[in-house]
Motif scaffolding. Sequence first.
Motif, short mmCIF file in Angstrom:
data_model
loop_
_atom_site.label_atom_id
_atom_site.label_comp_id
_atom_site.label_asym_id
_atom_site.label_seq_id
_atom_site.Cartn_x
_atom_site.Cartn_y
_atom_site.Cartn_z
N TYR A 126 3.44 9.65 -14.54
CA TYR A 126 2.69 8.83 -14.08
C TYR A 126 3.63 8.32 -12.83
CZ TYR A 126 3.17 7.02 -18.67
OH TYR A 126 3.15 7.20 -20.40
N VAL A 127 2.75 7.55 -12.64
CA VAL A 127 2.34 7.17 -10.42
C VAL A 127 3.64 5.59 -11.10
CG1 VAL A 127 1.78 6.31 -8.67
CG2 VAL A 127 1.15 8.26 -10.14
N MET A 128 4.89 5.41 -9.96
CA MET A 128 5.38 4.55 -9.81
C MET A 128 5.04 3.52 -8.49
SD MET A 128 7.34 3.98 -12.51
CE MET A 128 8.69 2.73 -11.42
N GLY A 129 4.88 2.85 -8.72
CA GLY A 129 4.73 1.67 -7.24
C GLY A 129 5.50 0.78 -7.13
N TRP A 130 5.36 0.33 -5.43
CA TRP A 130 6.31 -0.66 -5.30
C TRP A 130 5.52 -1.94 -4.51
CZ3 TRP A 130 10.74 -2.05 -6.75
CH2 TRP A 130 12.19 -1.28 -6.74
N THR A 135 5.25 10.70 -2.11
CA THR A 135 5.70 9.90 -1.63
C THR A 135 4.31 9.06 -0.65
OG1 THR A 135 7.00 10.12 -0.02
CG2 THR A 135 7.67 9.75 -2.14
N TYR A 136 4.10 7.65 -0.87
CA TYR A 136 3.03 6.90 0.05
C TYR A 136 3.45 6.20 0.16
CZ TYR A 136 -0.02 10.24 -2.30
OH TYR A 136 -0.49 11.36 -3.21
N TYR A 137 3.72 5.30 1.83
CA TYR A 137 4.13 4.45 2.25
C TYR A 137 2.46 3.55 3.10
CZ TYR A 137 8.28 6.86 1.85
OH TYR A 137 9.35 7.09 0.90
N ALA A 138 2.68 1.79 2.56
CA ALA A 138 1.63 1.28 3.47
C ALA A 138 2.36 1.49 5.11
CB ALA A 138 1.34 -0.38 3.30
N ASP A 139 1.13 1.13 5.99
CA ASP A 139 1.20 1.35 7.71
C ASP A 139 2.76 0.03 8.25
OD1 ASP A 139 -1.85 1.37 8.51
OD2 ASP A 139 -0.22 3.12 7.69
N ALA A 140 3.06 -1.36 7.30
CA ALA A 140 3.71 -1.92 7.38
C ALA A 140 4.77 -1.87 7.19
CB ALA A 140 2.91 -3.25 6.37
N VAL A 141 5.11 -0.66 6.21
CA VAL A 141 6.05 -0.20 6.43
C VAL A 141 7.21 1.17 6.50
CG1 VAL A 141 7.04 -2.16 4.07
CG2 VAL A 141 6.14 0.26 4.01
N LYS A 142 5.64 2.46 6.48
CA LYS A 142 6.04 3.48 7.00
C LYS A 142 7.20 3.56 8.49
CE LYS A 142 2.60 5.84 6.34
NZ LYS A 142 1.15 6.59 7.33
N GLY A 143 8.39 4.66 8.22
CA GLY A 143 9.30 4.38 9.08
C GLY A 143 11.08 3.62 8.78
N THR A 203 -6.29 4.62 -6.66
CA THR A 203 -6.11 3.76 -7.26
C THR A 203 -4.73 3.03 -6.80
OG1 THR A 203 -5.77 4.27 -9.03
CG2 THR A 203 -8.25 4.03 -8.41
N MET A 204 -3.77 3.53 -6.01
CA MET A 204 -2.13 3.10 -6.05
C MET A 204 -2.34 2.27 -5.59
SD MET A 204 -0.92 5.80 -3.67
CE MET A 204 -1.84 5.79 -2.48
N THR A 205 -3.22 1.37 -4.77
CA THR A 205 -2.56 0.37 -3.87
C THR A 205 -3.51 -0.69 -4.75
OG1 THR A 205 -5.02 0.97 -2.78
CG2 THR A 205 -3.07 1.59 -1.57
N LEU A 206 -4.02 -0.61 -5.82
CA LEU A 206 -4.83 -1.68 -6.70
C LEU A 206 -2.99 -2.62 -7.74
CD1 LEU A 206 -8.27 0.04 -6.86
CD2 LEU A 206 -7.35 -1.93 -5.33
N ALA A 207 -3.24 -3.67 -7.32
CA ALA A 207 -2.36 -3.98 -8.44
C ALA A 207 -2.81 -4.33 -9.91
CB ALA A 207 -1.72 -5.64 -7.84
N ASP A 208 -4.06 -4.31 -9.98
CA ASP A 208 -4.19 -4.95 -10.60
C ASP A 208 -5.29 -3.77 -11.83
OD1 ASP A 208 -7.65 -5.75 -10.02
OD2 ASP A 208 -6.51 -3.98 -9.90
N ARG A 209 -4.79 -2.56 -11.68
CA ARG A 209 -4.29 -1.13 -12.31
C ARG A 209 -3.42 -1.00 -12.99
NH1 ARG A 209 -9.50 1.33 -10.70
NH2 ARG A 209 -9.42 3.00 -13.19
#
Length: 126
Positions: free
Chosen positions: A32-36, A58-66, A106-112
């Motif tokens: 599974y993939v867990m997303g925030w 792990t993967y991060y959006a630019d807005a929160v990376k670091g 597809t991990m960035t797509l909330a509706d998935r």
Amino acid sequence: QVHLVESGGGLVQAGGSLRLSCAASGRTFSGYVMGWFRQAPGKEREFLSAITWGGERTYYADAVKGRFTTSRDSAKNTVYLQMNSLKPEDTAVYYCAVDSRITIATMTLADRYGYWGQGTQVTVSS
């Protein structure tokens, strides 16, 4: 079949830290993939981070990376989001989500995502 219970939100001053927890139950989560995600008033639901259960990627959006770090405790079936150097613009309702069919494409797509927690409010004051 899958239940997610979130905790750890609250009020914090700018520059402070919070750790959110998302406890999962109901199934084996291998693969599974867990997303925030978060959603502020008047804004779309925003992808923040994801973690692959089996591969420990792990993967991060630019807005929160670091600033934000996601991790997991397999023994507790719990995923964490450590949030440091918080800014007022981080104020939002934060959600965790899970789905066995989510991929890196597809991990960035909330509706998935099929299963969601109820959200926890994070408020960052100036």
